[in-house]
Design a protein around this motif. Structure first.
Motif, PDB file in Angstrom:
ATOM      1  N   LEU A  85      23.552  94.144  33.532  1.00  0.00           N
ATOM      2  CA  LEU A  85      24.809  94.480  34.403  1.00  0.00           C
ATOM      3  C   LEU A  85      25.179  93.182  34.701  1.00  0.00           C
ATOM      4  O   LEU A  85      26.634  92.852  35.351  1.00  0.00           O
ATOM      5  CB  LEU A  85      24.588  95.501  35.504  1.00  0.00           C
ATOM      6  CG  LEU A  85      24.438  96.906  35.073  1.00  0.00           C
ATOM      7  CD1 LEU A  85      24.032  97.597  36.239  1.00  0.00           C
ATOM      8  CD2 LEU A  85      25.422  97.329  34.253  1.00  0.00           C
ATOM      9  N   ALA A  86      24.505  92.045  34.656  1.00  0.00           N
ATOM     10  CA  ALA A  86      24.869  90.768  35.138  1.00  0.00           C
ATOM     11  C   ALA A  86      25.926  90.206  34.107  1.00  0.00           C
ATOM     12  O   ALA A  86      26.835  89.365  34.613  1.00  0.00           O
ATOM     13  CB  ALA A  86      23.797  89.935  35.461  1.00  0.00           C
ATOM     14  N   ARG A  87      25.996  90.840  32.766  1.00  0.00           N
ATOM     15  CA  ARG A  87      26.963  90.087  32.074  1.00  0.00           C
ATOM     16  C   ARG A  87      28.354  90.494  32.163  1.00  0.00           C
ATOM     17  O   ARG A  87      29.283  89.319  32.096  1.00  0.00           O
ATOM     18  CB  ARG A  87      26.576  90.835  30.649  1.00  0.00           C
ATOM     19  CG  ARG A  87      25.473  90.193  29.923  1.00  0.00           C
ATOM     20  CD  ARG A  87      25.256  90.566  28.707  1.00  0.00           C
ATOM     21  NE  ARG A  87      24.073  90.008  28.038  1.00  0.00           N
ATOM     22  CZ  ARG A  87      23.965  89.537  26.733  1.00  0.00           C
ATOM     23  NH1 ARG A  87      24.878  89.535  25.961  1.00  0.00           N
ATOM     24  NH2 ARG A  87      22.647  88.944  26.470  1.00  0.00           N
ATOM     25  N   VAL A  88      28.863  91.594  33.024  1.00  0.00           N
ATOM     26  CA  VAL A  88      30.049  92.059  33.303  1.00  0.00           C
ATOM     27  C   VAL A  88      30.783  91.173  34.400  1.00  0.00           C
ATOM     28  O   VAL A  88      31.869  90.646  33.969  1.00  0.00           O
ATOM     29  CB  VAL A  88      30.163  93.513  33.392  1.00  0.00           C
ATOM     30  CG1 VAL A  88      29.553  93.851  34.808  1.00  0.00           C
ATOM     31  CG2 VAL A  88      31.687  93.891  33.531  1.00  0.00           C
ATOM     32  N   SER A  89      29.930  90.828  35.150  1.00  0.00           N
ATOM     33  CA  SER A  89      30.332  89.939  36.352  1.00  0.00           C
ATOM     34  C   SER A  89      30.681  88.500  35.556  1.00  0.00           C
ATOM     35  O   SER A  89      31.624  87.625  36.112  1.00  0.00           O
ATOM     36  CB  SER A  89      29.533  89.788  37.382  1.00  0.00           C
ATOM     37  OG  SER A  89      29.412  90.984  37.942  1.00  0.00           O
ATOM     38  N   TRP A  90      29.736  87.984  35.057  1.00  0.00           N
ATOM     39  CA  TRP A  90      29.830  86.719  34.121  1.00  0.00           C
ATOM     40  C   TRP A  90      31.049  86.604  33.453  1.00  0.00           C
ATOM     41  O   TRP A  90      31.968  85.775  33.493  1.00  0.00           O
ATOM     42  CB  TRP A  90      28.792  86.215  33.125  1.00  0.00           C
ATOM     43  CG  TRP A  90      28.595  84.921  32.945  1.00  0.00           C
ATOM     44  CD1 TRP A  90      28.253  83.789  33.203  1.00  0.00           C
ATOM     45  CD2 TRP A  90      29.548  84.198  31.900  1.00  0.00           C
ATOM     46  NE1 TRP A  90      28.239  82.639  32.861  1.00  0.00           N
ATOM     47  CE2 TRP A  90      29.171  82.858  31.681  1.00  0.00           C
ATOM     48  CE3 TRP A  90      30.315  84.924  30.888  1.00  0.00           C
ATOM     49  CZ2 TRP A  90      29.708  82.229  30.374  1.00  0.00           C
ATOM     50  CZ3 TRP A  90      30.976  84.192  29.954  1.00  0.00           C
ATOM     51  CH2 TRP A  90      30.572  82.868  29.532  1.00  0.00           C
ATOM     52  N   MET A  91      31.503  87.662  32.782  1.00  0.00           N
ATOM     53  CA  MET A  91      32.633  87.757  31.772  1.00  0.00           C
ATOM     54  C   MET A  91      33.780  87.821  32.549  1.00  0.00           C
ATOM     55  O   MET A  91      34.803  87.131  32.385  1.00  0.00           O
ATOM     56  CB  MET A  91      32.351  88.976  30.879  1.00  0.00           C
ATOM     57  CG  MET A  91      31.525  88.680  29.675  1.00  0.00           C
ATOM     58  SD  MET A  91      31.477  89.936  28.713  1.00  0.00           S
ATOM     59  CE  MET A  91      30.045  89.454  27.767  1.00  0.00           C
TER      60      MET A  91
ATOM     61  N   ASP B  92      26.417 101.447  27.052  1.00  0.00           N
ATOM     62  CA  ASP B  92      25.087 102.221  27.647  1.00  0.00           C
ATOM     63  C   ASP B  92      25.463 103.062  28.815  1.00  0.00           C
ATOM     64  O   ASP B  92      25.647 102.863  29.924  1.00  0.00           O
ATOM     65  CB  ASP B  92      24.429 101.000  28.329  1.00  0.00           C
ATOM     66  CG  ASP B  92      23.187 101.381  28.730  1.00  0.00           C
ATOM     67  OD1 ASP B  92      22.212 101.957  27.782  1.00  0.00           O
ATOM     68  OD2 ASP B  92      22.774 101.187  29.969  1.00  0.00           O
ATOM     69  N   ASP B  93      25.519 104.455  28.501  1.00  0.00           N
ATOM     70  CA  ASP B  93      25.571 105.344  29.488  1.00  0.00           C
ATOM     71  C   ASP B  93      25.007 105.480  30.759  1.00  0.00           C
ATOM     72  O   ASP B  93      25.606 105.499  31.939  1.00  0.00           O
ATOM     73  CB  ASP B  93      25.212 107.042  28.801  1.00  0.00           C
ATOM     74  CG  ASP B  93      26.452 107.345  27.723  1.00  0.00           C
ATOM     75  OD1 ASP B  93      27.740 107.075  28.309  1.00  0.00           O
ATOM     76  OD2 ASP B  93      26.175 107.584  26.712  1.00  0.00           O
ATOM     77  N   PRO B  94      23.613 105.160  30.665  1.00  0.00           N
ATOM     78  CA  PRO B  94      22.921 105.233  31.851  1.00  0.00           C
ATOM     79  C   PRO B  94      23.315 104.183  32.945  1.00  0.00           C
ATOM     80  O   PRO B  94      23.306 104.411  34.334  1.00  0.00           O
ATOM     81  CB  PRO B  94      21.404 104.832  31.604  1.00  0.00           C
ATOM     82  CG  PRO B  94      21.243 105.340  30.351  1.00  0.00           C
ATOM     83  CD  PRO B  94      22.621 104.919  29.323  1.00  0.00           C
ATOM     84  N   SER B  95      23.921 103.108  32.388  1.00  0.00           N
ATOM     85  CA  SER B  95      24.243 101.870  33.262  1.00  0.00           C
ATOM     86  C   SER B  95      25.538 101.737  33.548  1.00  0.00           C
ATOM     87  O   SER B  95      26.125 100.942  34.066  1.00  0.00           O
ATOM     88  CB  SER B  95      23.732 100.680  32.911  1.00  0.00           C
ATOM     89  OG  SER B  95      24.331 100.346  31.600  1.00  0.00           O
ATOM     90  N   TYR B  96      26.531 102.845  33.011  1.00  0.00           N
ATOM     91  CA  TYR B  96      28.026 102.674  32.841  1.00  0.00           C
ATOM     92  C   TYR B  96      28.264 102.632  34.312  1.00  0.00           C
ATOM     93  O   TYR B  96      29.453 101.849  34.695  1.00  0.00           O
ATOM     94  CB  TYR B  96      28.772 103.772  32.261  1.00  0.00           C
ATOM     95  CG  TYR B  96      30.210 103.903  32.391  1.00  0.00           C
ATOM     96  CD1 TYR B  96      30.828 102.751  32.072  1.00  0.00           C
ATOM     97  CD2 TYR B  96      30.760 104.936  32.946  1.00  0.00           C
ATOM     98  CE1 TYR B  96      32.276 102.672  32.361  1.00  0.00           C
ATOM     99  CE2 TYR B  96      32.162 104.888  33.137  1.00  0.00           C
ATOM    100  CZ  TYR B  96      32.871 103.846  32.976  1.00  0.00           C
ATOM    101  OH  TYR B  96      34.360 103.824  33.262  1.00  0.00           O
ATOM    102  N   LEU B  97      28.061 103.309  35.266  1.00  0.00           N
ATOM    103  CA  LEU B  97      28.599 103.523  36.534  1.00  0.00           C
ATOM    104  C   LEU B  97      28.329 102.196  37.295  1.00  0.00           C
ATOM    105  O   LEU B  97      29.525 101.664  37.959  1.00  0.00           O
ATOM    106  CB  LEU B  97      28.078 104.708  37.445  1.00  0.00           C
ATOM    107  CG  LEU B  97      28.474 104.673  38.892  1.00  0.00           C
ATOM    108  CD1 LEU B  97      29.828 105.029  38.934  1.00  0.00           C
ATOM    109  CD2 LEU B  97      27.693 105.812  39.882  1.00  0.00           C
TER     110      LEU B  97
END
Length: 295
Positions: free
Chosen positions: A170-176, A191-196
């Motif tokens: 999940l850290a990748r989305v913030s970096w991007m 990745d369904d489990p971490s989508y939220l």
């Protein structure tokens, strides 16, 4: 801010098989079910569609059939991944020819290219075909990880419009969000489990396995999150978490096909080297379906 080109719930479609052949009638039924549920798009011939083991003519037929049935009612992002760049170009070109809205191009698998090699691969596809492309990073399957810095470089290409990030990191989305200056670059979870959590940090959608089985619930989760109603989104996530996990208790997409066979929507047949879902995990999938409201 520019509106996302691809967003919302985008189902990574299974490819139904019967007696060793693509079951086109079942495919139509499954796709119409997705459309009726309100999903925002579909991916035919991605990983979940068994693209690695279907023949080239079968791959093309499924993409063509999907575009024809969809008839503009939702986005069709055709799987166009290959470990060979020339083949990826061929598949992306075919997707454009039949009218797909975009193509999903996975990092080359098995040959394990460097970051420079992967960048050149994606740039070659994007240069060759005037079609919106989504990068697809799934190191657990391909053996290579597309680095954030490489993604940022590729985001500058006018035909590369986003990424399906199936790392679960999940850290990748913030970096991007902080480092990619292209406002049109769509950040999509794979990745369904971490989508939220991905959505809460700025993601705009999910290419989902779970929505094959529970499309209405996945749409409800996304719409609650998109509206900023995270309390409701968490309720949906709690209902779905068992199914998110259950559909990966055996080699995907075997559990998804088992679940859909329980709903009498298609056969659970998969193509070798995949095998049907093991008996030991079937009760857990059954329970997860009931918890998600689709049992």
């Amino acid at each position: 801010m520019t509106a996302p080109l691809f967003k919302g719930v985008i189902t990574a479609l299974i490819t139904p098989l019967r007696d060793g052949k693509v079951d086109e009638a079942a495919f139509r039924t499954l796709l119409e079910r997705q459309i009726a549920a309100g999903v925002h798009g579909v991916v035919p011939m991605g990983t979940t569609g068994e693209s690695a083991s279907l023949h080239l003519d079968e791959h093309k037929r499924v993409v063509e059939l999907c575009v024809s049935i969809a008839a503009g009612r939702l986005r069709v992002i055709a799987g166009a991944g290959s470990s060979a760049t020339d083949k990826a170009i061929e598949l992306a070109h075919f997707a454009k020819t039949v009218g797909a809205d975009g193509a999903l191009v996975v990092t080359p698998y098995y040959n394990r290219p460097s970051q420079a090699g992967m960048a050149a691969h994606f740039e070659a596809v994007a240069d060759a075909v005037q079609l919106p492309l989504l990068l697809y990073n799934v190191p657990g399957r391909t053996g290579v990880d597309l680095a954030n810095e490489t993604v940022a470089k590729l985001a500058a290409h006018p035909n590369i419009v986003g990424i399906k990030d199936a790392t679960g990191d999940l850290a990748r989305v913030s970096w991007m969000r902080a480092n990619i200056r292209n406002e049109q670059f769509d950040l999509i979870s794979g990745d369904d489990p971490s989508y939220l959590g991905y959505h809460a940090q700025g993601g705009v959608g999910v290419i989902s396995v779970t929505s094959n089985v529970a499309p209405e619930a996945m749409v409800a989760l996304h719409e609650a999150a998109a509206a900023g109603d995270y309390a409701t989104a968490r309720e949906w996530q709690d209902r779905l978490i068992g199914l998110h996990k259950g559909l990966f208790l055996d080699n995907s997409p075997s559990p998804t096909k088992y679940a859909l066979s329980r709903l009498q929507l298609c056969s659970e047949e998969v193509r070798l080297p995949l095998a049907p879902t093991g008996e030991a995990v079937r009760p857990a999938i059954d329970r997860a379906m009931v918890e998600a409201g689709v049992g």
